[in-house]
Design a protein around this motif. Sequence first.
Motif, PDB file in Angstrom:
ATOM      1  N   LEU A   3       0.829  -1.205   0.000  1.00 61.44           N
ATOM      2  CA  LEU A   3       0.000   0.000   0.000  1.00 61.44           C
ATOM      3  C   LEU A   3       0.864   1.256   0.000  1.00 61.44           C
ATOM      4  O   LEU A   3       0.503   2.267  -0.611  1.00 61.44           O
ATOM      5  CB  LEU A   3      -0.936  -0.007   1.209  1.00 61.44           C
ATOM      6  CG  LEU A   3      -2.069  -1.034   1.163  1.00 61.44           C
ATOM      7  CD1 LEU A   3      -2.847  -1.033   2.476  1.00 61.44           C
ATOM      8  CD2 LEU A   3      -3.007  -0.746  -0.011  1.00 61.44           C
ATOM      9  N   ALA A   4       2.009   1.218   0.660  1.00 61.98           N
ATOM     10  CA  ALA A   4       2.927   2.358   0.642  1.00 61.98           C
ATOM     11  C   ALA A   4       3.467   2.580  -0.764  1.00 61.98           C
ATOM     12  O   ALA A   4       3.528   3.721  -1.255  1.00 61.98           O
ATOM     13  CB  ALA A   4       4.075   2.122   1.628  1.00 61.98           C
ATOM     14  N   LEU A   6       1.983   1.608  -3.486  1.00 64.08           N
ATOM     15  CA  LEU A   6       0.839   2.048  -4.282  1.00 64.08           C
ATOM     16  C   LEU A   6       0.608   3.542  -4.104  1.00 64.08           C
ATOM     17  O   LEU A   6       0.323   4.256  -5.080  1.00 64.08           O
ATOM     18  CB  LEU A   6      -0.413   1.265  -3.878  1.00 64.08           C
ATOM     19  CG  LEU A   6      -1.716   1.659  -4.593  1.00 64.08           C
ATOM     20  CD1 LEU A   6      -1.589   1.438  -6.091  1.00 64.08           C
ATOM     21  CD2 LEU A   6      -2.892   0.874  -4.028  1.00 64.08           C
ATOM     22  N   ALA A   7       0.722   4.040  -2.875  1.00 62.12           N
ATOM     23  CA  ALA A   7       0.553   5.470  -2.630  1.00 62.12           C
ATOM     24  C   ALA A   7       1.570   6.286  -3.420  1.00 62.12           C
ATOM     25  O   ALA A   7       1.238   7.312  -4.038  1.00 62.12           O
ATOM     26  CB  ALA A   7       0.681   5.760  -1.132  1.00 62.12           C
ATOM     27  N   VAL A  10       0.638   6.291  -7.068  1.00 63.07           N
ATOM     28  CA  VAL A  10      -0.465   7.212  -7.364  1.00 63.07           C
ATOM     29  C   VAL A  10       0.062   8.641  -7.503  1.00 63.07           C
ATOM     30  O   VAL A  10      -0.388   9.406  -8.368  1.00 63.07           O
ATOM     31  CB  VAL A  10      -1.553   7.129  -6.273  1.00 63.07           C
ATOM     32  CG1 VAL A  10      -2.611   8.214  -6.473  1.00 63.07           C
ATOM     33  CG2 VAL A  10      -2.216   5.761  -6.299  1.00 63.07           C
ATOM     34  N   VAL A 169      -6.104  12.512  -3.361  1.00 63.86           N
ATOM     35  CA  VAL A 169      -6.184  11.087  -3.029  1.00 63.86           C
ATOM     36  C   VAL A 169      -4.796  10.558  -2.671  1.00 63.86           C
ATOM     37  O   VAL A 169      -4.622   9.824  -1.684  1.00 63.86           O
ATOM     38  CB  VAL A 169      -6.789  10.290  -4.201  1.00 63.86           C
ATOM     39  CG1 VAL A 169      -6.675   8.789  -3.944  1.00 63.86           C
ATOM     40  CG2 VAL A 169      -8.251  10.679  -4.417  1.00 63.86           C
ATOM     41  N   ALA A 170      -3.798  10.937  -3.468  1.00 61.81           N
ATOM     42  CA  ALA A 170      -2.430  10.498  -3.196  1.00 61.81           C
ATOM     43  C   ALA A 170      -1.946  11.024  -1.850  1.00 61.81           C
ATOM     44  O   ALA A 170      -1.272  10.308  -1.093  1.00 61.81           O
ATOM     45  CB  ALA A 170      -1.502  10.974  -4.317  1.00 61.81           C
ATOM     46  N   VAL A 172      -3.695  11.703   0.837  1.00 62.37           N
ATOM     47  CA  VAL A 172      -4.324  10.911   1.902  1.00 62.37           C
ATOM     48  C   VAL A 172      -3.660   9.533   2.007  1.00 62.37           C
ATOM     49  O   VAL A 172      -3.390   9.038   3.111  1.00 62.37           O
ATOM     50  CB  VAL A 172      -5.834  10.769   1.646  1.00 62.37           C
ATOM     51  CG1 VAL A 172      -6.468   9.800   2.646  1.00 62.37           C
ATOM     52  CG2 VAL A 172      -6.524  12.127   1.732  1.00 62.37           C
ATOM     53  N   MET A 173      -3.388   8.913   0.866  1.00 61.57           N
ATOM     54  CA  MET A 173      -2.758   7.594   0.882  1.00 61.57           C
ATOM     55  C   MET A 173      -1.361   7.650   1.483  1.00 61.57           C
ATOM     56  O   MET A 173      -0.949   6.759   2.238  1.00 61.57           O
ATOM     57  CB  MET A 173      -2.706   7.022  -0.543  1.00 61.57           C
ATOM     58  CG  MET A 173      -4.076   6.691  -1.118  1.00 61.57           C
ATOM     59  SD  MET A 173      -3.973   5.991  -2.790  1.00 61.57           S
ATOM     60  CE  MET A 173      -3.220   4.396  -2.442  1.00 61.57           C
ATOM     61  N   LEU A 174      -0.605   8.699   1.159  1.00 56.90           N
ATOM     62  CA  LEU A 174       0.728   8.857   1.746  1.00 56.90           C
ATOM     63  C   LEU A 174       0.636   8.982   3.262  1.00 56.90           C
ATOM     64  O   LEU A 174       1.423   8.378   3.997  1.00 56.90           O
ATOM     65  CB  LEU A 174       1.415  10.097   1.163  1.00 56.90           C
ATOM     66  CG  LEU A 174       1.855  10.040  -0.300  1.00 56.90           C
ATOM     67  CD1 LEU A 174       2.357  11.405  -0.753  1.00 56.90           C
ATOM     68  CD2 LEU A 174       2.931   8.991  -0.520  1.00 56.90           C
ATOM     69  N   CYS A 176      -1.629   7.844   5.205  1.00 58.87           N
ATOM     70  CA  CYS A 176      -2.128   6.624   5.845  1.00 58.87           C
ATOM     71  C   CYS A 176      -1.156   5.448   5.768  1.00 58.87           C
ATOM     72  O   CYS A 176      -1.065   4.657   6.714  1.00 58.87           O
ATOM     73  CB  CYS A 176      -3.458   6.217   5.215  1.00 58.87           C
ATOM     74  SG  CYS A 176      -4.823   7.364   5.520  1.00 58.87           S
ATOM     75  N   PHE A 177      -0.438   5.324   4.663  1.00 58.12           N
ATOM     76  CA  PHE A 177       0.269   4.073   4.401  1.00 58.12           C
ATOM     77  C   PHE A 177       1.798   4.149   4.429  1.00 58.12           C
ATOM     78  O   PHE A 177       2.444   3.116   4.619  1.00 58.12           O
ATOM     79  CB  PHE A 177      -0.164   3.511   3.039  1.00 58.12           C
ATOM     80  CG  PHE A 177      -1.641   3.262   2.923  1.00 58.12           C
ATOM     81  CD1 PHE A 177      -2.321   2.580   3.919  1.00 58.12           C
ATOM     82  CD2 PHE A 177      -2.365   3.721   1.836  1.00 58.12           C
ATOM     83  CE1 PHE A 177      -3.680   2.354   3.833  1.00 58.12           C
ATOM     84  CE2 PHE A 177      -3.731   3.498   1.729  1.00 58.12           C
ATOM     85  CZ  PHE A 177      -4.388   2.822   2.734  1.00 58.12           C
TER      86      PHE A 177
END
Length: 402
Positions: A3-4, A6-7, A10, A169-170, A172-174, A176-177
Amino acid sequence: MPLALLALAVVAFAIGTTEFATMGLLPQIADGIGVSVPHAGNLVSAYALGVVVGAPLLTGIGARMPHKRLLLLLSGLFVVGNAASALAPDFGLLFAARFLAGLPHGALFGVGAVVASRLVAPGRAARAVSRVFLGLTVANIVGVPASTALGQQLGWRSAYWAVTVIGLVALVMLACFVPHQPRGRQSGIRSELRAMGNRQVVIGMAVAVVGFGGFFAVYSYLVPMLTNLTRMSDSSTTLVLALYGVGMTLGTLIAGPLTDRALRPTLYAGLTLLAAALVAFYFTVHSVVPALVTITFIGAMGSLITTPVQMLLMAKAKNAPTMAAASNHSAFNLANAGGAWIGGLVISAGWGWAAPSLAGAALALAGLGLAVTGGLMDRGSRPSEVIMEGPAVADQEARTAT
Protein backbone atom coordinates in the motif's frame (compact mmCIF):
# COMPACT_ATOMS: atom_id res chain seq x y z
CA MET A 1 4.27 -2.21 2.30
CA PRO A 2 2.40 -2.79 -1.01
CA LEU A 3 0.00 0.00 0.00
CA ALA A 4 2.93 2.36 0.64
CA LEU A 5 4.33 1.62 -2.82
CA LEU A 6 0.84 2.05 -4.28
CA ALA A 7 0.55 5.47 -2.63
CA LEU A 8 3.87 6.52 -4.18
CA ALA A 9 2.75 5.15 -7.56
CA VAL A 10 -0.46 7.21 -7.36
CA VAL A 11 1.67 10.32 -6.81
CA ALA A 12 3.69 9.38 -9.91
CA PHE A 13 0.45 8.83 -11.86
CA ALA A 14 -0.77 12.33 -10.95
CA ILE A 15 2.57 13.87 -11.92
CA GLY A 16 2.69 12.04 -15.26
CA THR A 17 -0.87 13.07 -16.07
CA THR A 18 -0.40 16.77 -15.39
CA GLU A 19 2.99 16.90 -17.12
CA PHE A 20 1.73 15.66 -20.49
CA ALA A 21 -1.97 16.60 -20.44
CA THR A 22 -1.12 20.23 -21.22
CA MET A 23 0.39 19.17 -24.55
CA GLY A 24 -2.86 17.53 -25.63
CA LEU A 25 -4.99 20.53 -24.63
CA LEU A 26 -2.95 23.39 -26.09
CA PRO A 27 -5.63 24.43 -28.64
CA GLN A 28 -8.35 24.53 -25.96
CA ILE A 29 -6.11 26.39 -23.50
CA ALA A 30 -5.03 28.90 -26.16
CA ASP A 31 -8.65 29.57 -27.11
CA GLY A 32 -9.73 29.83 -23.47
CA ILE A 33 -7.17 32.45 -22.41
CA GLY A 34 -6.96 34.27 -25.74
CA VAL A 35 -3.43 33.49 -26.95
CA SER A 36 -1.97 31.64 -29.94
CA VAL A 37 -1.20 27.91 -29.74
CA PRO A 38 2.60 28.49 -30.02
CA HIS A 39 2.35 31.04 -27.20
CA ALA A 40 0.36 28.59 -25.09
CA GLY A 41 3.15 26.06 -25.71
CA ASN A 42 5.26 28.11 -23.29
CA LEU A 43 3.13 26.61 -20.52
CA VAL A 44 4.87 23.27 -21.16
CA SER A 45 8.22 25.04 -20.76
CA ALA A 46 6.98 26.69 -17.53
CA TYR A 47 6.30 23.29 -15.98
CA ALA A 48 9.66 21.90 -17.14
CA LEU A 49 11.43 24.97 -15.72
CA GLY A 50 9.69 24.37 -12.41
CA VAL A 51 10.98 20.78 -12.39
CA VAL A 52 14.57 21.83 -13.11
CA VAL A 53 14.54 24.53 -10.43
CA GLY A 54 12.45 22.74 -7.83
CA ALA A 55 14.27 19.39 -7.66
CA PRO A 56 17.51 20.62 -6.05
CA LEU A 57 15.92 23.62 -4.33
CA LEU A 58 13.11 21.85 -2.47
CA THR A 59 15.25 18.80 -1.72
CA GLY A 60 17.87 21.07 -0.20
CA ILE A 61 15.29 22.95 1.88
CA GLY A 62 13.93 19.65 3.22
CA ALA A 63 17.32 17.98 3.66
CA ARG A 64 16.85 17.43 7.42
CA MET A 65 13.10 16.85 7.32
CA PRO A 66 11.76 13.30 7.83
CA HIS A 67 10.91 11.79 4.46
CA LYS A 68 7.22 11.26 5.13
CA ARG A 69 6.66 14.85 6.24
CA LEU A 70 8.55 16.11 3.18
CA LEU A 71 6.44 13.90 0.90
CA LEU A 72 3.24 15.31 2.40
CA LEU A 73 4.40 18.93 2.02
CA LEU A 74 5.53 18.37 -1.57
CA SER A 75 2.24 16.66 -2.44
CA GLY A 76 0.35 19.57 -0.91
CA LEU A 77 2.33 22.00 -3.08
CA PHE A 78 1.53 19.87 -6.13
CA VAL A 79 -2.20 20.02 -5.31
CA VAL A 80 -2.05 23.80 -4.85
CA GLY A 81 -0.21 24.26 -8.16
CA ASN A 82 -2.77 22.29 -10.13
CA ALA A 83 -5.75 23.94 -8.41
CA ALA A 84 -4.19 27.32 -9.22
CA SER A 85 -3.83 26.18 -12.85
CA ALA A 86 -7.54 25.37 -12.98
CA LEU A 87 -8.44 28.78 -11.53
CA ALA A 88 -5.96 30.96 -13.48
CA PRO A 89 -7.84 33.72 -15.34
CA ASP A 90 -5.11 34.72 -17.80
CA PHE A 91 -1.87 33.53 -19.40
CA GLY A 92 0.46 35.18 -16.89
CA LEU A 93 -1.13 33.58 -13.86
CA LEU A 94 -1.48 30.24 -15.65
CA PHE A 95 2.23 30.37 -16.53
CA ALA A 96 3.06 31.00 -12.87
CA ALA A 97 0.70 28.20 -11.75
CA ARG A 98 2.30 25.68 -14.13
CA PHE A 99 5.74 26.67 -12.82
CA LEU A 100 4.44 26.17 -9.27
CA ALA A 101 2.96 22.76 -10.17
CA GLY A 102 6.33 21.68 -11.61
CA LEU A 103 8.39 22.69 -8.58
CA PRO A 104 7.67 19.54 -6.47
CA HIS A 105 7.88 17.12 -9.44
CA GLY A 106 11.55 16.12 -9.16
CA ALA A 107 11.66 16.23 -5.38
CA LEU A 108 8.57 14.01 -5.13
CA PHE A 109 10.14 11.42 -7.42
CA GLY A 110 13.51 11.67 -5.68
CA VAL A 111 12.19 11.38 -2.13
CA GLY A 112 9.69 8.75 -3.27
CA ALA A 113 12.47 6.65 -4.80
CA VAL A 114 14.55 6.81 -1.62
CA VAL A 115 11.53 5.93 0.53
CA ALA A 116 10.57 3.02 -1.75
CA SER A 117 14.12 1.63 -1.73
CA ARG A 118 14.08 1.60 2.09
CA LEU A 119 10.77 -0.23 2.34
CA VAL A 120 12.34 -3.47 1.07
CA ALA A 121 15.50 -5.52 1.42
CA PRO A 122 18.51 -3.98 -0.40
CA GLY A 123 18.45 -6.73 -3.03
CA ARG A 124 14.95 -5.65 -4.11
CA ALA A 125 15.41 -1.89 -3.98
CA ALA A 126 15.34 -1.38 -7.77
CA ARG A 127 12.12 -3.39 -8.03
CA ALA A 128 10.49 -1.13 -5.44
CA VAL A 129 11.65 2.01 -7.26
CA SER A 130 10.41 0.65 -10.60
CA ARG A 131 6.97 0.06 -9.04
CA VAL A 132 6.82 3.78 -8.24
CA PHE A 133 7.79 4.64 -11.83
CA LEU A 134 4.95 2.41 -13.03
CA GLY A 135 2.57 5.19 -12.00
CA LEU A 136 4.27 7.48 -14.50
CA THR A 137 4.09 5.00 -17.37
CA VAL A 138 0.45 4.07 -16.65
CA ALA A 139 -0.33 7.80 -16.76
CA ASN A 140 0.73 7.75 -20.42
CA ILE A 141 -1.72 4.92 -21.11
CA VAL A 142 -4.70 6.05 -19.05
CA GLY A 143 -4.21 9.41 -17.35
CA VAL A 144 -3.09 11.55 -20.29
CA PRO A 145 -5.69 10.30 -22.83
CA ALA A 146 -8.45 10.49 -20.20
CA SER A 147 -7.55 14.00 -19.05
CA THR A 148 -7.22 15.15 -22.65
CA ALA A 149 -10.66 13.78 -23.52
CA LEU A 150 -12.10 15.32 -20.35
CA GLY A 151 -10.58 18.70 -21.19
CA GLN A 152 -11.89 18.56 -24.75
CA GLN A 153 -15.42 17.74 -23.61
CA LEU A 154 -15.79 19.80 -20.42
CA GLY A 155 -13.17 22.51 -20.89
CA TRP A 156 -9.44 22.51 -20.24
CA ARG A 157 -9.84 23.57 -16.60
CA SER A 158 -11.59 20.28 -15.82
CA ALA A 159 -8.38 18.37 -16.63
CA TYR A 160 -6.45 20.30 -13.98
CA TRP A 161 -9.29 19.82 -11.49
CA ALA A 162 -9.13 16.07 -12.13
CA VAL A 163 -5.38 16.06 -11.44
CA THR A 164 -6.02 18.08 -8.28
CA VAL A 165 -8.43 15.41 -7.04
CA ILE A 166 -5.93 12.63 -7.84
CA GLY A 167 -3.29 14.59 -5.96
CA LEU A 168 -5.55 14.84 -2.92
CA VAL A 169 -6.18 11.09 -3.03
CA ALA A 170 -2.43 10.50 -3.20
CA LEU A 171 -1.88 12.86 -0.27
CA VAL A 172 -4.32 10.91 1.90
CA MET A 173 -2.76 7.59 0.88
CA LEU A 174 0.73 8.86 1.75
CA ALA A 175 -0.49 9.99 5.15
CA CYS A 176 -2.13 6.62 5.85
CA PHE A 177 0.27 4.07 4.40
CA VAL A 178 3.86 5.39 4.19
CA PRO A 179 5.77 4.64 7.42
CA HIS A 180 7.95 7.13 9.22
CA GLN A 181 11.61 6.97 8.11
CA PRO A 182 14.03 8.93 10.33
CA ARG A 183 16.89 10.71 8.64
CA GLY A 184 20.41 9.45 9.33
CA ARG A 185 23.12 11.32 11.18
CA GLN A 186 24.72 12.42 7.91
CA SER A 187 21.58 14.04 6.51
CA GLY A 188 21.64 17.75 5.75
CA ILE A 189 22.19 20.15 2.89
CA ARG A 190 25.98 19.93 3.10
CA SER A 191 25.94 16.16 2.80
CA GLU A 192 23.52 16.32 -0.12
CA LEU A 193 25.62 18.93 -1.96
CA ARG A 194 28.81 16.98 -1.27
CA ALA A 195 27.21 13.88 -2.76
CA MET A 196 26.22 15.87 -5.88
CA GLY A 197 29.90 16.64 -6.44
CA ASN A 198 30.81 12.95 -6.75
CA ARG A 199 32.11 12.43 -10.28
CA GLN A 200 30.05 9.27 -10.72
CA VAL A 201 26.91 11.26 -9.86
CA VAL A 202 27.90 13.92 -12.42
CA ILE A 203 28.49 11.28 -15.10
CA GLY A 204 25.19 9.59 -14.24
CA MET A 205 23.35 12.90 -14.67
CA ALA A 206 25.09 13.41 -18.02
CA VAL A 207 23.99 9.92 -19.12
CA ALA A 208 20.39 10.88 -18.29
CA VAL A 209 20.56 14.17 -20.21
CA VAL A 210 22.33 12.82 -23.31
CA GLY A 211 21.13 9.23 -23.50
CA PHE A 212 17.48 9.91 -22.71
CA GLY A 213 17.64 12.89 -25.06
CA GLY A 214 17.65 10.31 -27.85
CA PHE A 215 14.26 9.06 -26.66
CA PHE A 216 12.76 12.56 -26.66
CA ALA A 217 14.23 13.45 -30.05
CA VAL A 218 11.66 11.05 -31.52
CA TYR A 219 8.86 11.27 -28.92
CA SER A 220 8.59 15.05 -29.40
CA TYR A 221 7.91 14.67 -33.14
CA LEU A 222 6.14 11.33 -33.13
CA VAL A 223 2.73 12.70 -34.18
CA PRO A 224 3.95 14.61 -37.28
CA MET A 225 6.19 11.64 -38.18
CA LEU A 226 3.18 9.31 -38.09
CA THR A 227 0.88 11.63 -40.03
CA ASN A 228 3.45 12.59 -42.69
CA LEU A 229 5.34 9.33 -43.16
CA THR A 230 3.15 6.50 -41.85
CA ARG A 231 0.04 8.25 -43.25
CA MET A 232 -1.95 7.70 -40.09
CA SER A 233 -4.91 9.94 -39.26
CA ASP A 234 -4.76 12.50 -36.48
CA SER A 235 -7.39 10.56 -34.52
CA SER A 236 -5.22 7.41 -34.57
CA THR A 237 -2.16 9.07 -33.09
CA THR A 238 -3.69 9.20 -29.60
CA LEU A 239 -3.91 5.41 -29.59
CA VAL A 240 -0.32 5.20 -30.79
CA LEU A 241 0.83 7.41 -27.93
CA ALA A 242 -0.98 5.04 -25.57
CA LEU A 243 0.89 2.16 -27.26
CA TYR A 244 4.10 4.03 -26.51
CA GLY A 245 2.96 4.06 -22.89
CA VAL A 246 2.39 0.29 -22.99
CA GLY A 247 5.99 -0.16 -24.12
CA MET A 248 7.19 2.13 -21.33
CA THR A 249 5.23 0.09 -18.79
CA LEU A 250 6.72 -3.18 -20.02
CA GLY A 251 10.21 -1.68 -19.89
CA THR A 252 9.66 -0.48 -16.32
CA LEU A 253 8.42 -3.91 -15.22
CA ILE A 254 11.57 -5.66 -16.44
CA ALA A 255 13.94 -2.87 -15.40
CA GLY A 256 13.53 -3.48 -11.66
CA PRO A 257 14.59 -7.16 -11.50
CA LEU A 258 17.34 -6.65 -14.08
CA THR A 259 18.76 -3.63 -12.23
CA ASP A 260 18.74 -5.52 -8.92
CA ARG A 261 20.69 -8.32 -10.62
CA ALA A 262 23.18 -6.26 -12.68
CA LEU A 263 22.88 -2.46 -12.63
CA ARG A 264 25.49 -1.31 -15.14
CA PRO A 265 24.92 -4.11 -17.70
CA THR A 266 21.20 -3.25 -17.66
CA LEU A 267 22.03 0.39 -18.35
CA TYR A 268 24.44 -0.52 -21.16
CA ALA A 269 21.94 -2.89 -22.75
CA GLY A 270 19.11 -0.36 -22.52
CA LEU A 271 21.07 2.39 -24.25
CA THR A 272 22.38 -0.01 -26.93
CA LEU A 273 18.93 -1.41 -27.71
CA LEU A 274 17.39 2.09 -27.66
CA ALA A 275 19.91 3.23 -30.28
CA ALA A 276 19.18 0.13 -32.39
CA ALA A 277 15.42 0.66 -32.13
CA LEU A 278 15.73 4.32 -33.17
CA VAL A 279 17.77 3.36 -36.24
CA ALA A 280 15.17 0.69 -37.06
CA PHE A 281 12.37 3.26 -36.77
CA TYR A 282 14.03 5.33 -39.49
CA PHE A 283 13.21 2.46 -41.89
CA THR A 284 9.97 1.11 -40.39
CA VAL A 285 8.17 4.45 -40.00
CA HIS A 286 6.81 4.17 -43.55
CA SER A 287 4.70 1.05 -42.78
CA VAL A 288 1.99 0.95 -40.11
CA VAL A 289 2.54 -2.45 -38.44
CA PRO A 290 6.38 -2.36 -38.36
CA ALA A 291 6.20 1.23 -37.13
CA LEU A 292 3.87 0.32 -34.27
CA VAL A 293 6.05 -2.60 -33.21
CA THR A 294 9.15 -0.39 -33.25
CA ILE A 295 7.39 2.37 -31.31
CA THR A 296 6.46 -0.08 -28.57
CA PHE A 297 10.06 -1.29 -28.40
CA ILE A 298 11.41 2.27 -28.24
CA GLY A 299 9.07 3.00 -25.33
CA ALA A 300 10.23 -0.15 -23.53
CA MET A 301 13.93 0.59 -23.99
CA GLY A 302 13.49 4.21 -22.94
CA SER A 303 11.96 3.06 -19.65
CA LEU A 304 14.59 0.35 -19.23
CA ILE A 305 17.15 3.15 -18.82
CA THR A 306 15.27 5.08 -16.16
CA THR A 307 15.53 2.71 -13.20
CA PRO A 308 19.26 1.87 -13.48
CA VAL A 309 20.16 5.55 -13.85
CA GLN A 310 18.08 6.39 -10.78
CA MET A 311 19.62 3.56 -8.74
CA LEU A 312 23.14 4.41 -9.90
CA LEU A 313 22.79 8.00 -8.73
CA MET A 314 21.37 6.89 -5.39
CA ALA A 315 24.20 4.39 -4.97
CA LYS A 316 27.00 6.81 -5.76
CA ALA A 317 25.52 9.55 -3.60
CA LYS A 318 25.92 7.06 -0.71
CA ASN A 319 24.33 8.28 2.54
CA ALA A 320 22.84 11.44 1.00
CA PRO A 321 20.98 10.13 -2.05
CA THR A 322 17.85 12.30 -1.97
CA MET A 323 19.07 15.32 -3.94
CA ALA A 324 20.79 13.12 -6.53
CA ALA A 325 17.60 11.09 -6.97
CA ALA A 326 15.51 14.28 -7.30
CA SER A 327 17.95 16.03 -9.65
CA ASN A 328 17.78 13.02 -11.93
CA HIS A 329 14.33 14.26 -12.95
CA SER A 330 15.73 17.69 -13.69
CA ALA A 331 18.15 15.86 -15.97
CA PHE A 332 15.28 14.05 -17.70
CA ASN A 333 13.53 17.36 -18.32
CA LEU A 334 16.74 18.78 -19.78
CA ALA A 335 16.83 15.66 -21.96
CA ASN A 336 13.27 16.45 -23.03
CA ALA A 337 14.21 20.01 -24.03
CA GLY A 338 17.55 19.04 -25.62
CA GLY A 339 16.18 16.07 -27.53
CA ALA A 340 13.28 18.11 -28.90
CA TRP A 341 15.69 20.89 -29.91
CA ILE A 342 18.06 18.55 -31.76
CA GLY A 343 15.16 16.74 -33.44
CA GLY A 344 13.81 20.09 -34.60
CA LEU A 345 17.22 21.10 -35.93
CA VAL A 346 17.57 18.08 -38.21
CA ILE A 347 14.01 18.55 -39.52
CA SER A 348 14.62 22.26 -40.16
CA ALA A 349 17.86 21.37 -41.95
CA GLY A 350 15.79 19.55 -44.57
CA TRP A 351 16.81 16.03 -43.62
CA GLY A 352 13.19 14.87 -43.50
CA TRP A 353 10.66 13.86 -40.86
CA ALA A 354 12.46 10.56 -40.18
CA ALA A 355 15.76 12.28 -39.36
CA PRO A 356 15.07 12.65 -35.61
CA SER A 357 15.35 8.86 -35.37
CA LEU A 358 18.99 8.93 -36.46
CA ALA A 359 19.73 11.97 -34.31
CA GLY A 360 18.16 10.18 -31.35
CA ALA A 361 20.24 7.07 -32.03
CA ALA A 362 23.40 9.20 -32.01
CA LEU A 363 22.40 10.69 -28.64
CA ALA A 364 21.69 7.23 -27.20
CA LEU A 365 25.12 6.02 -28.33
CA ALA A 366 26.74 9.13 -26.84
CA GLY A 367 24.95 8.33 -23.58
CA LEU A 368 26.25 4.77 -23.81
CA GLY A 369 29.77 6.13 -24.22
CA LEU A 370 29.37 8.21 -21.07
CA ALA A 371 27.94 5.25 -19.15
CA VAL A 372 30.81 2.96 -20.19
CA THR A 373 33.32 5.68 -19.28
CA GLY A 374 31.76 5.92 -15.83
CA GLY A 375 31.90 2.14 -15.49
CA LEU A 376 35.59 2.01 -16.42
CA MET A 377 36.39 4.78 -13.96
CA ASP A 378 34.48 2.86 -11.29
CA ARG A 379 36.45 -0.37 -11.66
CA GLY A 380 37.80 -1.72 -8.42
CA SER A 381 35.23 0.04 -6.28
CA ARG A 382 32.43 -1.69 -4.40
CA PRO A 383 29.35 -2.77 -6.42
CA SER A 384 26.81 -0.06 -7.22
CA GLU A 385 24.34 -0.76 -4.44
CA VAL A 386 22.23 1.80 -2.67
CA ILE A 387 23.76 2.53 0.73
CA MET A 388 20.94 3.04 3.18
CA GLU A 389 20.16 2.79 6.82
CA GLY A 390 19.09 -0.72 7.68
CA PRO A 391 16.01 -1.21 9.84
CA ALA A 392 18.14 -1.80 12.91
CA VAL A 393 20.06 1.43 12.40
CA ALA A 394 16.86 3.36 11.81
CA ASP A 395 15.25 1.88 14.92
CA GLN A 396 18.27 2.68 17.01
CA GLU A 397 18.30 6.28 15.80
CA ALA A 398 14.60 6.60 16.45
CA ARG A 399 15.08 5.39 20.03
CA THR A 400 18.01 7.75 20.48
CA ALA A 401 15.97 10.68 19.18
CA THR A 402 13.16 9.74 21.55
